[in-house]
Design a protein around this motif. Structure first.
Motif, PDB file in Angstrom:
ATOM      1  N   LEU A 445       0.866  -1.174   0.000  1.00 21.25           N
ATOM      2  CA  LEU A 445       0.000   0.000   0.000  1.00 21.25           C
ATOM      3  C   LEU A 445       0.904   1.225   0.000  1.00 21.25           C
ATOM      4  O   LEU A 445       1.824   1.320   0.816  1.00 21.25           O
ATOM      5  CB  LEU A 445      -0.899   0.018   1.237  1.00 21.25           C
ATOM      6  CG  LEU A 445      -2.167  -0.831   1.191  1.00 21.25           C
ATOM      7  CD1 LEU A 445      -2.797  -0.873   2.568  1.00 21.25           C
ATOM      8  CD2 LEU A 445      -3.147  -0.276   0.194  1.00 21.25           C
ATOM      9  N   SER A 446       0.656   2.182  -0.909  1.00 26.88           N
ATOM     10  CA  SER A 446       1.493   3.366  -0.991  1.00 26.88           C
ATOM     11  C   SER A 446       0.623   4.618  -0.970  1.00 26.88           C
ATOM     12  O   SER A 446      -0.501   4.623  -1.466  1.00 26.88           O
ATOM     13  CB  SER A 446       2.356   3.345  -2.261  1.00 26.88           C
ATOM     14  OG  SER A 446       1.552   3.362  -3.420  1.00 26.88           O
ATOM     15  N   VAL A 447       1.174   5.686  -0.357  1.00 24.00           N
ATOM     16  CA  VAL A 447       0.513   6.995  -0.295  1.00 24.00           C
ATOM     17  C   VAL A 447       1.525   8.020  -0.774  1.00 24.00           C
ATOM     18  O   VAL A 447       2.567   8.220  -0.136  1.00 24.00           O
ATOM     19  CB  VAL A 447       0.042   7.328   1.140  1.00 24.00           C
ATOM     20  CG1 VAL A 447      -0.586   8.710   1.169  1.00 24.00           C
ATOM     21  CG2 VAL A 447      -0.932   6.287   1.644  1.00 24.00           C
ATOM     22  N   GLN A 448       1.230   8.687  -1.924  1.00 24.30           N
ATOM     23  CA  GLN A 448       2.158   9.639  -2.532  1.00 24.30           C
ATOM     24  C   GLN A 448       1.529  11.024  -2.533  1.00 24.30           C
ATOM     25  O   GLN A 448       0.344  11.186  -2.844  1.00 24.30           O
ATOM     26  CB  GLN A 448       2.504   9.206  -3.965  1.00 24.30           C
ATOM     27  CG  GLN A 448       3.554  10.079  -4.640  1.00 24.30           C
ATOM     28  CD  GLN A 448       3.982   9.508  -5.982  1.00 24.30           C
ATOM     29  OE1 GLN A 448       3.438   8.500  -6.419  1.00 24.30           O
ATOM     30  NE2 GLN A 448       4.930  10.148  -6.623  1.00 24.30           N
ATOM     31  N   ASP A 449       2.330  12.032  -2.165  1.00 27.34           N
ATOM     32  CA  ASP A 449       1.826  13.407  -2.145  1.00 27.34           C
ATOM     33  C   ASP A 449       2.652  14.271  -3.082  1.00 27.34           C
ATOM     34  O   ASP A 449       3.666  13.840  -3.631  1.00 27.34           O
ATOM     35  CB  ASP A 449       1.857  13.966  -0.721  1.00 27.34           C
ATOM     36  CG  ASP A 449       3.257  14.040  -0.145  1.00 27.34           C
ATOM     37  OD1 ASP A 449       4.117  14.704  -0.736  1.00 27.34           O
ATOM     38  OD2 ASP A 449       3.502  13.409   0.911  1.00 27.34           O
ATOM     39  N   THR A 450       2.196  15.520  -3.256  1.00 26.84           N
ATOM     40  CA  THR A 450       2.890  16.478  -4.122  1.00 26.84           C
ATOM     41  C   THR A 450       3.387  17.655  -3.289  1.00 26.84           C
ATOM     42  O   THR A 450       3.311  18.805  -3.717  1.00 26.84           O
ATOM     43  CB  THR A 450       1.948  16.968  -5.237  1.00 26.84           C
ATOM     44  OG1 THR A 450       0.766  17.534  -4.628  1.00 26.84           O
ATOM     45  CG2 THR A 450       1.541  15.835  -6.141  1.00 26.84           C
ATOM     46  N   GLY A 451       3.855  17.349  -2.072  1.00 22.94           N
ATOM     47  CA  GLY A 451       4.324  18.399  -1.181  1.00 22.94           C
ATOM     48  C   GLY A 451       5.751  18.808  -1.465  1.00 22.94           C
ATOM     49  O   GLY A 451       6.291  18.604  -2.561  1.00 22.94           O
ATOM     50  N   MET A 452       6.418  19.373  -0.438  1.00 14.73           N
ATOM     51  CA  MET A 452       7.774  19.895  -0.599  1.00 14.73           C
ATOM     52  C   MET A 452       8.831  18.797  -0.584  1.00 14.73           C
ATOM     53  O   MET A 452       9.972  19.021  -0.955  1.00 14.73           O
ATOM     54  CB  MET A 452       8.079  20.902   0.519  1.00 14.73           C
ATOM     55  CG  MET A 452       7.213  22.147   0.484  1.00 14.73           C
ATOM     56  SD  MET A 452       7.379  23.029  -1.091  1.00 14.73           S
ATOM     57  CE  MET A 452       9.101  23.491  -1.022  1.00 14.73           C
ATOM     58  N   GLY A 453       8.463  17.590  -0.136  1.00 19.39           N
ATOM     59  CA  GLY A 453       9.431  16.505  -0.093  1.00 19.39           C
ATOM     60  C   GLY A 453      10.398  16.648   1.074  1.00 19.39           C
ATOM     61  O   GLY A 453      10.348  17.610   1.846  1.00 19.39           O
ATOM     62  N   LEU A 454      11.291  15.685   1.195  1.00 19.33           N
ATOM     63  CA  LEU A 454      12.237  15.654   2.314  1.00 19.33           C
ATOM     64  C   LEU A 454      13.654  15.444   1.792  1.00 19.33           C
ATOM     65  O   LEU A 454      13.868  14.778   0.773  1.00 19.33           O
ATOM     66  CB  LEU A 454      11.888  14.518   3.284  1.00 19.33           C
ATOM     67  CG  LEU A 454      10.523  14.582   3.965  1.00 19.33           C
ATOM     68  CD1 LEU A 454      10.262  13.296   4.727  1.00 19.33           C
ATOM     69  CD2 LEU A 454      10.461  15.765   4.908  1.00 19.33           C
ATOM     70  N   LYS A 455      14.618  16.022   2.538  1.00 22.36           N
ATOM     71  CA  LYS A 455      16.025  15.788   2.232  1.00 22.36           C
ATOM     72  C   LYS A 455      16.475  14.483   2.873  1.00 22.36           C
ATOM     73  O   LYS A 455      15.813  13.951   3.753  1.00 22.36           O
ATOM     74  CB  LYS A 455      16.870  16.956   2.755  1.00 22.36           C
ATOM     75  CG  LYS A 455      16.482  18.301   2.160  1.00 22.36           C
ATOM     76  CD  LYS A 455      17.301  19.426   2.772  1.00 22.36           C
ATOM     77  CE  LYS A 455      16.881  20.780   2.220  1.00 22.36           C
ATOM     78  NZ  LYS A 455      17.636  21.893   2.842  1.00 22.36           N
ATOM     79  N   GLN A 456      17.638  13.996   2.435  1.00 19.52           N
ATOM     80  CA  GLN A 456      18.125  12.716   2.955  1.00 19.52           C
ATOM     81  C   GLN A 456      18.383  12.788   4.457  1.00 19.52           C
ATOM     82  O   GLN A 456      18.079  11.847   5.194  1.00 19.52           O
ATOM     83  CB  GLN A 456      19.421  12.312   2.224  1.00 19.52           C
ATOM     84  CG  GLN A 456      19.213  11.887   0.785  1.00 19.52           C
ATOM     85  CD  GLN A 456      18.284  10.686   0.687  1.00 19.52           C
ATOM     86  OE1 GLN A 456      18.370   9.739   1.468  1.00 19.52           O
ATOM     87  NE2 GLN A 456      17.365  10.732  -0.272  1.00 19.52           N
ATOM     88  N   GLU A 457      18.928  13.911   4.954  1.00 18.88           N
ATOM     89  CA  GLU A 457      19.169  14.013   6.389  1.00 18.88           C
ATOM     90  C   GLU A 457      17.862  14.072   7.175  1.00 18.88           C
ATOM     91  O   GLU A 457      17.794  13.657   8.329  1.00 18.88           O
ATOM     92  CB  GLU A 457      20.032  15.239   6.708  1.00 18.88           C
ATOM     93  CG  GLU A 457      19.459  16.555   6.219  1.00 18.88           C
ATOM     94  CD  GLU A 457      19.944  16.912   4.814  1.00 18.88           C
ATOM     95  OE1 GLU A 457      19.897  18.091   4.465  1.00 18.88           O
ATOM     96  OE2 GLU A 457      20.376  15.974   4.091  1.00 18.88           O
ATOM     97  N   GLN A 458      16.798  14.583   6.553  1.00 18.74           N
ATOM     98  CA  GLN A 458      15.495  14.594   7.213  1.00 18.74           C
ATOM     99  C   GLN A 458      14.899  13.192   7.251  1.00 18.74           C
ATOM    100  O   GLN A 458      14.282  12.794   8.244  1.00 18.74           O
ATOM    101  CB  GLN A 458      14.546  15.550   6.499  1.00 18.74           C
ATOM    102  CG  GLN A 458      14.951  17.012   6.596  1.00 18.74           C
ATOM    103  CD  GLN A 458      14.091  17.920   5.740  1.00 18.74           C
ATOM    104  OE1 GLN A 458      13.700  17.545   4.640  1.00 18.74           O
ATOM    105  NE2 GLN A 458      13.789  19.108   6.241  1.00 18.74           N
ATOM    106  N   ILE A 459      15.076  12.439   6.165  1.00 15.18           N
ATOM    107  CA  ILE A 459      14.555  11.066   6.121  1.00 15.18           C
ATOM    108  C   ILE A 459      15.224  10.213   7.195  1.00 15.18           C
ATOM    109  O   ILE A 459      14.585   9.371   7.834  1.00 15.18           O
ATOM    110  CB  ILE A 459      14.781  10.461   4.725  1.00 15.18           C
ATOM    111  CG1 ILE A 459      13.943  11.211   3.685  1.00 15.18           C
ATOM    112  CG2 ILE A 459      14.444   8.975   4.709  1.00 15.18           C
ATOM    113  CD1 ILE A 459      14.155  10.752   2.263  1.00 15.18           C
TER     114      ILE A 459
END
Length: 682
Positions: A445-459
Motif C-alpha cells: 500500500l502506498s501513499v504519494q503526495d505532491t508536497g515539498m518533499g524531504l532531504k536525505q538528512e530529514q529522512i
C-alpha cells in the motif's frame, strides 16, 4: 619400661596422620577459596544491582514518579536473596520500597553515603543515584549474607568427608600392611634362626615383587655364592631402571595434566573477560537508554506545554476583567482554546499509543482484511480534510487484495499516512493511493503526495518521536509521534514501512504486509452495533420516537466543572431534565427515588466506584432496566473492554466530544422509545 611400638602400628600411624593432614589442608584451602569467592560475588552482585536500580530510577526521581520507582523495585522479587530494597530521594526521604514476603519491613531512618556492611547474617548496601553530577537519591538494599552458615556447612561437610576417608584409609592399611610387614617379619625370623643354629642354608621366603622383596633377595644373597650375589645385584639394578622409567612416565603424565589445567584456566579467563565486556556493554546501553528517555521526556514536556500555553493564555484573557474583549474576540479565543485542547488530546493519545507499543501491551487481532474496504473507509474520512485545501484524492478503483493484519490498527496506519500527506501537501495538490502485489505473498500500500518533499538528512531522522516530518520551521501542527507509532504497528503485524522522497517534488510512504486469502464469509457492515447506536436515518427516528414527557437524565459526577459542562450541554435540549449526585451512594438513592430514563456514571467516584454502583443498580429490579452510560477519563483499551463487559450501555471518554455525547444520548432515547413500543404491542 618403655613399651616399643610394632612396625605395623608405626606404619599405620604414619599413613593415618598423613591422610588426616592432607585432608585438612585440602579442605581448608577449598573452604577459604569458596568463602572469599562468595564474599566477592555477593558484594559485586549487590553493587551491580544497586547501580542498575539507580539508573532505572533516575527518571522516576527526576519526575517524582513513585509508581515507576515502585515497579523498578518490584523487579527485586526475581532475586530471592534480597530481603528488602528502597529508594530515598535527595533529601533522604523514603520514595519507594520493596519488602520480600515474610521479611522485616524496617528501613533505616538515616541515609548513609556509599557503603557496604555485613552484620547478623545480612548485607546492607547504600548507593547514591547521581545524574549529570546531581544527587537524585540513594538506593538501599538488604540481602542475605550466609558466611556463618556456609562455614558451619563446610565444617559439617569436612566431618562427613574426613570420617569416611579416615575409615577407608584405616581399612585399606589394615588389609595391606600384611603385604608390607610380613616379609620383614620373615627375614627377622630367618636371621634369628641362622644366628641361633648357624645353618646358612636357610632362606627367607620371597612373597612379593617390591622393595621388601629386594630386601629378601639381598638377605638371601649374603648367604649365597658371589656369583649369585652379582646376579642378584644386576637384577636389582634392572629393577631400579624400570622404576626410573615408570617415574619418568609419571612425570610426563603430570606435565601433560598441568598443561591441560593451564589451558582450562586460560579458557576460563577469556570467558570471564567476555562476560565483563558484555556487562560493560549492557551498562553502556542502559546509560544510553536513560539519556534517550531523558531527551524524550524533555521533548514531551515541551510539546505538552505548547498547547497548554494557548489554552491557559486565552482562558486568562476570557476571565480577566482588566482585558475586556468583544464577542467576536471571545469566539475567536474559544476557538483557539478548542483547537489547542484537541491538539493536546491527540498528543496524549499518541503518547499513550507509543507507550503501550514500547511496553508490549498492544494486543493485535490478526485476520484477513480486505484492502478495498479499508481504503473506501479512509477515503470517506479524509475527503473533507482534503477538500478544505483543494487537494485531490486519487484512490484505486478496485483493490481486491486481502492481507493478514489487525483491521483497526491497519485503518489507523492508513489514516495517519493520509492525514500527513494532506497536511504537508501544497494547496491544490494531489494525494495518490495505490495497492499492488510485490511478490506472490507480499502486498504493498502506498501513499504519494505532491508536497515539498524531504532531504536525505530529514529522512534519516523521520521515525523519531517529536520529529515533525523533518519540518524544522513549519506552520503545521503535529506531534511527530504518529509515524513512530505507525512504524511500530507495521512491524508488530510482520510488515515493513519505507519512504522515497525528492525535495521540491513530493514523498511516497509505503507499507508491505503478507497477502492472504479472504475469510469464507464476512460480517455484514454494521453487524454487532449496540442497540440504538447511530445509523442511517437515526435522527429522523429519534424525532419520531421522542417521548412526550421530559426525559430525566441522572449524572453521577464528583467534579463540579464536569457537572457544569454537562448542565450547559443539556440546557440546549428542553426535552430533557437533569439530576446530579456527587458520589455513587447518593446516585443510587436518587435513581431509586426518581427512576430516571438515563444515567450518566463517572467511574472514579469517591467511596463507591462507578462500576460497583452500576452493578448495584442492575441488582435492584426497580433500576435494573435503566441504561447506564459511562462518562470517564479511563481511556485505555483494557478500561473500555472492562466497562463494556461490566454492562455499561455506552462508554464515553473524557474530554467530552459534544457531537459524540449528543449522539449517545439521542440513540439511547431512541432505544428506550423502541423498547416502550415493543412492550405496548406485546
Amino acid at each position: 619400661m618403655i613399651k616399643l611400638r610394632s612396625l605395623r602400628q608405626k606404619l599405620l600411624g604414619v599413613v593415618m596422620l598423613s591422610t588426616l593432614v592432607a585432608l585438612l589442608v585440602s579442605l581448608a584451602t577449598l573452604v577459604a577459596y569458596d568463602l572469599r569467592a562468595y564474599h566477592q560475588s555477593v558484594t559485586s552482585d549487590m553493587s551491580t544491582q544497586s547501580e542498575l536500580i539507580g539508573h532505572m530510577s533516575s527518571a522516576a526521581l527526576a519526575f517524582d514518579d513513585k509508581r515507576l520507582a515502585q515497579e523498578t523495585l518490584a523487579l527485586l522479587r526475581l532475586r530471592p536473596k534480597v530481603n528488602a530494597g528502597a529508594i530515598f530521594n535527595a533529601k533522604g526521604k523514603l520514595f519507594a520500597s520493596y519488602v520480600a514476603p515474610g521479611q522485616d519491613d524496617h528501613f533505616p531512618a538515616q541515609v548513609e553515603a556509599d557503603s557496604v556492611r555485613y552484620a547478623d547474617g545480612k548485607l546492607t548496601l547504600f548507593k547514591r543515584i547521581v545524574d549529570n553530577g546531581e544527587l537524585l537519591g540513594t538506593v538501599y538494599l538488604r540481602a542475605e549474607y550466609e558466611m556463618v552458615g556456609r562455614i558451619g556447612d563446610y565444617l559439617g561437610i569436612a566431618l562427613l568427608v574426613m570420617l569416611p576417608a579416615m575409615g577407608i584409609a584405616y581399612l585399606i592399611m589394615r588389609r595391606t600392611d600384611f603385604v608390607i610387614t610380613r616379609p620383614i617379619l620373615d627375614i627377622r625370623d630367618v636371621a634369628r634362626d641362622v644366628v641361633a643354629t648357624g645353618d646358612y642354608s636357610r632362606r627367607a621366603a620371597r612373597t612379593s615383587e617390591d622393595e621388601v622383596a629386594q630386601l629378601v633377595d639381598s638377605f638371601n644373597t649374603m648367604l649365597s655364592e658371589i656369583e649369585t650375589r652379582a646376579k642378584d645385584l644386576q637384577a636389582s639394578n634392572e629393577e631400579l631402571a624400570r622404576e626410573a622409567e615408570r617415574r619418568a612416565q609419571a612425570q610426563d603424565e603430570v606435565m601433560r595434566l598441568n598443561q591441560g589445567l593451564e589451558q582450562r584456566v586460560h579458557e576460563r579467563t577469556l570467558q570471564l573477560e567476555a562476560t565483563n565486556g558484555e556487562l560493560a556493554m549492557a551498562m553502556e546501553e542502559a546509560k544510553s537508554a536513560n539519556q534517550a528517555k531523558s531527551a524524550f521526556l524533555s521533548s514531551m514536556s515541551h510539546e505538552l506545554r505548547t498547547p497548554l500555553n494557548a489554552i491557559l493564555g486565552f482562558a486568562q484573557i476570557l476571565t480577566s476583567d482588566k482585558l475586556p474583549s468583544t464577542i467576536a474576540q471571545k469566539k475567536e479565543f474559544a476557538g483557539h482554546i478548542l483547537k489547542s485542547g484537541r491538539h493536546l488530546l491527540t498528543l496524549i493519545n499518541e503518547i499513550l499509543d507509543l507507550a503501550k507499543i514500547e511496553s508490549g501491551a498492544v494486543a493485535l487481532s490478526m485476520e484477513p482484511v480486505h484492502l478495498g474496504e479499508i481504503l473506501q473507509e479512509c477515503h470517506t474520512m479524509t475527503a473533507p480534510l482534503a477538500a478544505n485545501r483543494g487537494i485531490r484524492l486519487l484512490f484505486p478503483q478496485d483493490c481486491m487484495i486481502n492481507v493478514e493484519a489487525d483491521r483497526t490498527r491497519l485503518k489507523q496506519i492508513m489514516l495517519n499516512l493520509l492525514s500527513n500527506a494532506i497536511k504537508y501537501n501544497r494547496d491544490g495538490g494531489a494525494v495518490v493511493v495505490d495497492c499492488s502485489m510485490q511478490a506472490p505473498d507480499v502486498a504493498r500500500l502506498s501513499v504519494q503526495d505532491t508536497g515539498m518533499g524531504l532531504k536525505q538528512e530529514q529522512i534519516a531522522q523521520l521515525f523519531q518521536p517529536f520529529n515533525r516530518l523533518g519540518q524544522e520551521t513549519g506552520a503545521e501542527e503535529g506531534t511527530g509521534i504518529g509515524l513512530v507509532v505507525t512504524k511500530r504497528l507495521v512491524e508488530l503485524m510482520g510488515g515493513v514501512i519505507g519512504i522515497s522522497s525528492s525535495a521540491g517534488v513530493g514523498s511516497m510512504f509505503w507499507i508491505e504486509l503478507r497477502a492472504t486469502q479472504p475469510l469464507p464469509s464476512l460480517l455484514e457492515a454494521g453487524a454487532g452495533r449496540a442497540p440504538g447506536e447511530g445509523g442511517e436515518g437515526s435522527e429522523a427516528g429519534d424525532a419520531e420516537r421522542e417521548p412526550a414527557r421530559p426525559t430525566t437524565l441522572l449524572y453521577v459526577e464528583d467534579n463540579p466543572a464536569n457537572l457544569k459542562l454537562v448542565q450547559e450541554i443539556i440546557s440546549f435540549r428542553p426535552e430533557m431534565r437533569l439530576l446530579s449526585a456527587p458520589d455513587g451512594h447518593l446516585g443510587i438513592e436518587l435513581a431509586r427515588a426518581h427512576l430516571p430514563d438515563i444515567i450518566l456514571m463517572d467511574i472514579n467516584l469517591p467511596g463507591l466506584n462507578g462500576i460497583d454502583a452500576m452493578r448495584m443498580l442492575r441488582a435492584d429490579r426497580r433500576t435494573a432496566d435503566i441504561p447506564v452510560i459511562a462518562l470517564t477519563a479511563n481511556a485505555m483499551p483494557r478500561d473500555v473492554e472492562k466497562g463494556i463487559a461490566a454492562g455499561f450501555f455506552r462508554y464515553l471518554i473524557k474530554p467530552i466530544n459534544i457531537d459524540e455525547f449528543t449522539e449517545a444520548i439521542s440513540s439511547t432515547m431512541a432505544y428506550l422509545a423502541d423498547r416502550k413500543a415493543t412492550k405496548e404491542l406485546s
